[in-house]
Design a protein around this motif. Structure first.
Motif, PDB file in Angstrom:
ATOM      1  N   LYS A  43      -3.609  14.594  36.323  1.00 23.08           N
ATOM      2  CA  LYS A  43      -2.209  14.190  36.463  1.00 23.08           C
ATOM      3  C   LYS A  43      -1.871  13.938  37.940  1.00 23.08           C
ATOM      4  CE  LYS A  43      -0.618  16.816  32.416  1.00 23.08           C
ATOM      5  NZ  LYS A  43       0.223  17.938  31.967  1.00 23.08           N
TER       6      LYS A  43
ATOM      7  N   ASP B 213       1.728   6.217  43.184  1.00 23.39           N
ATOM      8  CA  ASP B 213       2.467   6.211  44.450  1.00 23.39           C
ATOM      9  C   ASP B 213       1.845   5.237  45.458  1.00 23.39           C
ATOM     10  OD1 ASP B 213       4.078   8.098  43.325  1.00 23.39           O
ATOM     11  OD2 ASP B 213       3.245   9.801  44.440  1.00 23.39           O
TER      12      ASP B 213
ATOM     13  N   GLN C 231      -0.734  10.436  39.588  1.00 25.66           N
ATOM     14  CA  GLN C 231       0.501  10.306  40.355  1.00 25.66           C
ATOM     15  C   GLN C 231       0.228   9.693  41.739  1.00 25.66           C
ATOM     16  OE1 GLN C 231       3.945  11.312  39.326  1.00 25.66           O
ATOM     17  NE2 GLN C 231       4.006   9.709  40.900  1.00 25.66           N
TER      18      GLN C 231
ATOM     19  N   ILE D 257       3.353  17.317  45.225  1.00 30.92           N
ATOM     20  CA  ILE D 257       2.840  16.759  43.962  1.00 30.92           C
ATOM     21  C   ILE D 257       2.005  17.800  43.223  1.00 30.92           C
ATOM     22  CG2 ILE D 257       1.343  14.973  42.989  1.00 30.92           C
ATOM     23  CD1 ILE D 257       2.189  13.152  45.263  1.00 30.92           C
TER      24      ILE D 257
ATOM     25  N   ALA E 148       5.941   5.762  40.019  1.00 26.10           N
ATOM     26  CA  ALA E 148       5.819   6.393  41.335  1.00 26.10           C
ATOM     27  C   ALA E 148       7.017   7.287  41.595  1.00 26.10           C
ATOM     28  CB  ALA E 148       5.718   5.323  42.419  1.00 26.10           C
ATOM     29  N   LEU E 149       6.816   8.270  42.438  1.00 23.39           N
ATOM     30  CA  LEU E 149       7.893   9.179  42.785  1.00 23.39           C
ATOM     31  C   LEU E 149       8.941   8.463  43.640  1.00 23.39           C
ATOM     32  CD1 LEU E 149       5.833  12.391  43.615  1.00 23.39           C
ATOM     33  CD2 LEU E 149       7.109  11.899  41.527  1.00 23.39           C
TER      34      LEU E 149
ATOM     35  N   ARG F  17       4.186  20.061  41.347  1.00 25.21           N
ATOM     36  CA  ARG F  17       4.820  19.423  40.194  1.00 25.21           C
ATOM     37  C   ARG F  17       3.944  19.526  38.935  1.00 25.21           C
ATOM     38  NH1 ARG F  17       8.702  15.321  39.596  1.00 25.21           N
ATOM     39  NH2 ARG F  17       8.910  15.241  41.850  1.00 25.21           N
ATOM     40  N   TYR F  18       2.629  19.511  39.086  1.00 24.99           N
ATOM     41  CA  TYR F  18       1.762  19.433  37.904  1.00 24.99           C
ATOM     42  C   TYR F  18       0.827  20.638  37.723  1.00 24.99           C
ATOM     43  CZ  TYR F  18       3.270  14.582  37.744  1.00 24.99           C
ATOM     44  OH  TYR F  18       4.037  13.465  37.667  1.00 24.99           O
TER      45      TYR F  18
ATOM     46  N   PRO G  24       2.346  11.395  34.625  1.00 20.43           N
ATOM     47  CA  PRO G  24       3.314  10.475  35.253  1.00 20.43           C
ATOM     48  C   PRO G  24       3.118   9.044  34.764  1.00 20.43           C
ATOM     49  CG  PRO G  24       1.553  10.976  36.774  1.00 20.43           C
ATOM     50  CD  PRO G  24       1.309  11.847  35.581  1.00 20.43           C
ATOM     51  N   SER G  25       4.195   8.290  34.822  1.00 22.73           N
ATOM     52  CA  SER G  25       4.141   6.868  34.449  1.00 22.73           C
ATOM     53  C   SER G  25       4.690   5.950  35.551  1.00 22.73           C
ATOM     54  CB  SER G  25       4.937   6.641  33.160  1.00 22.73           C
ATOM     55  OG  SER G  25       6.300   7.046  33.348  1.00 22.73           O
TER      56      SER G  25
END
Length: 686
Positions: free
Chosen positions: A643, A651, A647, A546, A561-562, A549-550, A558-559
C-alpha cells in the motif's frame, strides 16, 4: 646689364693679374680653380650690385628682383664651393674676406624681398626666394624672418591676454545661460562673419587694426583660436604653398607659426585657461586647443614636416599644460560617487521611475544597476570623453562593472545551505560557501533584503540586462568614440580600423562580463534554493507520514495521490505568475528557474522516498521473519508495504505531471520514478 658685365670683367681681370704675378702658379688645376673662384665671386658681386640697383628703382617689379637675387645666390654658392677647392692660396684668402660682406648684402636684400612678396601673395616670386635661400643654405633664416615679420605682428593683435580672457568669459556666460545653440567647442564658421571681418582675415595684405577688432569680438576661445589660425594661414599662405617639393627643407608650420603661436597662448593665457577643476570648462578649452593643433598640422605640406611639427618643443610644452589626469579623476569621481551612493542605500524595488534609467532594451529595476550603467555611459559621452584618456576611461568602465558585480556577490552571500532541505552539498561547494561568507561579511545585505525572493529575482534580471548591454551595445559606443576621427580615410581602411577596435574592446570586456555572469549565476542559485526550500517544506514531513497512514491501520489501498503533492510546486507557480505580471513573458524568461527548482525538489523528493522505502523494507523483512517463526501463512490481501509503495507511485506520478505542466523535461523525474516502480504483484493503477 652693362654695369654688371663691366664690374664682373674688372674683378676678373684683377684676380687673373694677381695669379700671373705668382711665378709658381703655372700648374693648370690650381690656376683654373683660382680663376673659377674669381669668376664666381665677381658674378656674385655683380648680381648683388644689380639687385641693389633693382631694389632702389621704383619701376622694378618684385619678380625681377627675385630673379636677380636668385642668380646672385647661385653664383655665391659656386664661389663658396670653389673656395673650398683653393684653400691655402693667397688669392683664396682675399676672396674669403670679401664673401661675408657680400653674403650680408645679399641676405638683407633677400629677406626684404621675401617678406614683400609674401605679403603681396606673389607665389612665383616667393618660390624664387626660397630657391635662393636653398642655394646659400639659409633655410632657417627664411623661417626666422617669416616668424618675426609676419607671424609675430598678427599674434600681437589677436592672441593677447585681454582677448583670451574676454573669449573665456563669453564662453562661460553662454554655458551658464545655455545660450550656445552649437555643440560645445564647435569650430568657427567664416560664413558667420560680416564682409568687413572676412576681409580682415582672408584678404592680403592683412589690416592688423581691423584684425584686432575682429579678434576682440570672438564669442569663445575656440572662435579666437580659429580666427587667429585663419589669419596666419592667409598671411603665410604664399610661403606655405611655395614650400612644396623640392623645397622640403623649409618647416614654416613648425618653426615659424607653431614656434611663436603656442608659447604665446601658454604665456598670455590666464590660470583658468588650463585649470582642470571645472571639468566642463576645461573640456571646452582643451578641445579648442586640440582643434588648433589639428589646424596647424593640416598646414604641413607633407607627412615628414607633419612629423617635425609633432616633435617640436613648442607643441610638447603646449600639451603639458593640459592636466588631463586631474580632469579624468574628477570625471571618474562623478560616476563612482553615483554608484557608491546607490549601493550604500538598501536595495529596493520602489524606485522604478528614477530618471537615471538609461535607454535600454531591458529595463533595470534596481537603482544600483541603473547607476552603474549610467556611469559607464557617462565615460563615453561626447561632453566627457577625451581621446588621450581612452585607456583611462576604459579602465574606469571595467572598475565600475567589477564594483557592481562584487556588490551583488557580497550582498547576496552564499546560497542557502542545502542541509536545511535535507541534502548535503558537495565538499567543494561547502568550502566555496564558507569562503564567500568570510569574504562578504562587510558588504552583505541585511537579512530582510537578502531574504527577499522578489529582490533576488530582480537582481538576476538586472544582471542579465546589464550583461546584454555590455556585450552588444557598449562596444559600439566605445568604438564610435575611438574611431570617430577616422571617417576621413578610405572606406576600407576605416572599416578595418573599426573591426580591429571592436575586437580589442570585446576582448577587454570579456573578463568583466564573466564576473557579471558569475554574480548572476549566484543570484539564480540563491533564488532557486529559496524556492526549493519553500517547496520542500511540507514534503519532508508528509512523506514519512505515509508509513503511519498504512502501517497496521487496515486502511484500504490508495487510488489517488495525497493532497500535499499538489501543493509542492505552489511557491514556484506563484513566482512564475509574478514574473508574468511584471513583463508579460516571465514564463519563457524563467525557464532556468523552473529547471533548477525542479532538480532541487526532485532530488529532495528522491531522498525522502528512498529513506521511506528503506524503512518499509526493513519493517517488511522483520515481519516476514516473525511470521515465518510463528508459522503463520501470508495474508491474501495487499500488505501494508505494498500500500505504501502504491501510494508513493501515485504521488510521484502526480508530481511528474505537475512538473511537465510547467515545461520540465520528462527525464527530470526519471530517477525518482524508477525508485517507486511497482512490483508485479501490485496491479498498476490507470
Amino acid at each position: 646689364g652693362g654695369a654688371a658685365a663691366k664690374a664682373r670683367s674688372s674683378l676678373k681681370d684683377k684676380y687673373v693679374s694677381l695669379l700671373k704675378s705668382k711665378g709658381n702658379w703655372s700648374v693648370g688645376k690650381p690656376a683654373d680653380a683660382a680663376d673659377a673662384t674669381s669668376n664666381d665671386a665677381a658674378a656674385a658681386a655683380a648680381a648683388a650690385a644689380a639687385a641693389s640697383s633693382s631694389s632702389s628703382s621704383s619701376s622694378s617689379s618684385s619678380s625681377c628682383l627675385g630673379v636677380t637675387l636668385e642668380r646672385a645666390c647661385r653664383s655665391f654658392s659656386r664661389a663658396r664651393v670653389a673656395m673650398d677647392k683653393t684653400k691655402g692660396f693667397a688669392i683664396s684668402a682675399k676672396i674669403q674676406q670679401a664673401l661675408p660682406s657680400l653674403l650680408e648684402r645679399v641676405m638683407a636684400l633677400l629677406n626684404k624681398t621675401f617678406i614683400t612678396t609674401v605679403k603681396r601673395g606673389d607665389r612665383a616670386a616667393v618660390t624664387r626666394c626660397l630657391r635662393a635661400y636653398t642655394y646659400i643654405d639659409q633655410t632657417h633664416t627664411a623661417e626666422e624672418v617669416l616668424r618675426e615679420e609676419v607671424v609675430t605682428p598678427i599674434l600681437n593683435v589677436t592672441v593677447t591676454k585681454a582677448h583670451l580672457v574676454r573669449a573665456q568669459q563669453k564662453q562661460q556666460q553662454q554655458q551658464q545661460a545655455s545660450l550656445a545653440k552649437k555643440p560645445q567647442g564647435a569650430a568657427q564658421n567664416m560664413d558667420d562673419l560680416d564682409p568687413k571681418a572676412k576681409k580682415a582675415i582672408l584678404v592680403l595684405p592683412l589690416d592688423l587694426k581691423e584684425l584686432s577688432a575682429v579678434a576682440g569680438k570672438a564669442s569663445s576661445l575656440d572662435a579666437l583660436f580659429q580666427l587667429t589660425l585663419q589669419a596666419l594661414k592667409t598671411a603665410c599662405g604664399p610661403a606655405l604653398e611655395a614650400s612644396v617639393f623640392p623645397f622640403t627643407a623649409f618647416h614654416f608650420t613648425a618653426r615659424s607659426i607653431a614656434h611663436e603661436l603656442l608659447p604665446a597662448i601658454v604665456s598670455r593665457g590666464s590660470n583658468q585657461l588650463f585649470a582642470p577643476y571645472i571639468p566642463q570648462r576645461f573640456l571646452a578649452h582643451y578641445r579648442a586647443g586640440r582643434r588648433l593643433v589639428s589646424g596647424l598640422e593640416a598646414l604641413c605640406p607633407d607627412d615628414a614636416r607633419a612629423k617635425t611639427f609633432a616633435d617640436t618643443p613648442a607643441l610638447a610644452q603646449f600639451d603639458d599644460k593640459w592636466n588631463l589626469p586631474v580632469y579624468f579623476q574628477l570625471r571618474f569621481q562623478e560616476a563612482r560617487k553615483a554608484l557608491e551612493d546607490a549601493v550604500r542605500s538598501p536595495p529596493s524595488l520602489t524606485d522604478q521611475d528614477n530618471k537615471m534609467s538609461p535607454p535600454s532594451s531591458s529595463p533595470l529595476a534596481l537603482s544600483a544597476t541603473r547607476a552603474v550603467w549610467t556611469g559607464v555611459l557617462r565615460c563615453w559621452r561626447e561632453d566627457v570623453w577625451v581621446d588621450r584618456l581612452t585607456h583611462r576611461f576604459f579602465k574606469a568602465t571595467l572598475q565600475l562593472l567589477k564594483q557592481y558585480a562584487s556588490w551583488v556577490s557580497l550582498g547576496l552571500g552564499p546560497p542557502p545551505p542545502l542541509e536545511r532541505a535535507g541534502l548535503s552539498p558537495p565538499k567543494h561547494e561547502r568550502k566555496r560557501s564558507t569562503a564567500s561568507t568570510q569574504a562578504g561579511g562587510g558588504g552583505k545585505w541585511s537579512s530582510a533584503e537578502a531574504s527577499s525572493l522578489r529582490l533576488v529575482i530582480a537582481v538576476e534580471k538586472d544582471i542579465q540586462a546589464l550583461c546584454s548591454n555590455v556585450r552588444h551595445s557598449l562596444p559600439g559606443t566605445i568604438v564610435g568614440c575611438v574611431c570617430g576621427g577616422h571617417d576621413g580615410g578610405a572606406g576600407g581602411d576605416a572599416e578595418k580600423k573599426r573591426t580591429q577596435a571592436t575586437e580589442m574592446v570585446t576582448s577587454g570586456l570579456s573578463g568583466v562580463i564573466g564576473e557579471l555572469e558569475r554574480a548572476g549565476a549566484r543570484a539564480r542559485e540563491v533564488a532557486a534554493r529559496r524556492i526549493a526550500l519553500a517547496c520542500t517544506k511540507n514534503l519532508v514531513t508528509e512523506v514519512p507520514r505515509i508509513k503511519q497512514r498504512y502501517s497496521m491501520t487496515g486502511n484500504a489501498p490508495p487510488s489517488t495521490a495525497l493532497a500535499f503533492v499538489q501543493s509542492i510546486l505552489t511557491p514556484l507557480r506563484e513566482q512564475l505568475e509574478d514574473d508574468d505580471d511584471d513583463d508579460g513573458d516571465g514564463r519563457s524568461k524563467s525557464a532556468w528557474l523552473v529547471s533548477r527548482v525542479a532538480d532541487l525538489v526532485t532530488d529532495r523528493y528522491r531522498v525522502a522516498v528512498s529513506d521511506l522505502l528503506a524503512v518499509v523494507q526493513k519493517t517488511e523483512a522483520i515481519l516476514s521473519r516473525l511470521k515465518k517463526k510463528k508459522g503463520r501463512a501470508k495474508g491474501t490481501g495487499m500488505s501494508d508495504a505494498d500500500k505504501i509503495r502504491l501510494q508513493l507511485f501515485l504521488d510521484v506520478r502526480r508530481f511528474a505531471e505537475d512538473l511537465a505542466a510547467l515545461g520540465c523535461a520528462d527525464d527530470t523525474t526519471k530517477a525518482l520514478q524508477d525508485l517507486v516502480q511497482l512490483p508485479p504483484s501490485i496491479p498498476k493503477p490507470p
